[in-house]
Design an enzyme around this catalytic site. Structure first.
Site, short mmCIF file in Angstrom:
data_model
loop_
_atom_site.label_atom_id
_atom_site.label_comp_id
_atom_site.label_asym_id
_atom_site.label_seq_id
_atom_site.Cartn_x
_atom_site.Cartn_y
_atom_site.Cartn_z
CB CYS A 1 -1.10 -0.13 1.11
SG CYS A 1 -2.64 -0.45 1.44
CG MET B 1 -5.70 -1.20 0.19
SD MET B 1 -7.10 -2.75 0.43
CE MET B 1 -6.68 -3.33 1.88
CD GLU B 2 -5.36 3.86 2.79
OE1 GLU B 2 -4.47 3.68 2.07
OE2 GLU B 2 -6.00 3.42 1.77
CG ASP C 1 -8.00 -4.77 23.66
OD1 ASP C 1 -8.16 -6.45 24.31
OD2 ASP C 1 -8.09 -4.08 24.19
#
Length: 161
Positions: free
Chosen positions: A75, A112-113, A127
């Site tokens: 990327c 992709m970002e 998490d």
């Protein structure tokens, strides 16, 4: 169609975008985090021991978009002009909908970002909530829309699954 990320010998190679025109490029992506009703209620009421889940996940998603080229091989590092991460608490489906938006003026797209932002925001939710709910599942990570560049505008047929 020829593979764009391989050289003439088949080795991985970063695409040369220097001949491409700089245009405004935007992308939106999504993810869902499925969880128990009790976990979703705790997120809604800001009762998780680790703190404000959505505020933390928003920051994580924004940071992830900015670090995408460090995480995804080949990327290009991009000068993002805007990154936004938003959430929709969907109590009937027992899930949190995550949507990211990335924008820039440049020579390559920001899909992709946007995907990285949505994914990392969703993983941050997991998490922060895993002590209460180990059965959470992240699903339906995908590009919803992208514009700019040679291939033009793309909109996913069904935005919210």
């Amino acid at each position: 169609m020829a593979l764009t990320h391989c050289d003439s010998t088949g080795k991985a190679s970063m695409v040369d975008v220097s001949d491409k025109s700089s245009t405004q490029r935007e992308a939106r992506a999504q993810a869902y985090v499925n969880m128990s009703a009790d976990t979703l209620l705790a997120v809604t009421d800001n009762r998780m021991k680790k703190g404000d889940v959505l505020a933390t996940a928003r920051i994580a998603g924004i940071q992830a978009a900015k670090k995408c080229s460090d995480l995804i091989p080949l990327c290009h590092p991009l000068a993002l002009s805007k990154v936004d991460v938003n959430f929709e608490l969907q109590s009937e489906q027992q899930r949190i909908y995550v949507e990211s938006y990335c924008k820039l003026v440049g020579q390559t797209g920001v899909e992709m970002e946007a995907l990285t932002a949505a994914s990392v925001a969703a993983l941050t939710i997991v998490d922060m909530c895993k002590a209460m709910d180990m059965a959470m599942v992240v699903t339906d990570v995908c590009v919803l829309e992208k514009s700019g560049g040679r291939r033009g505008h793309y909109t996913r047929a069904s935005e919210k699954t």
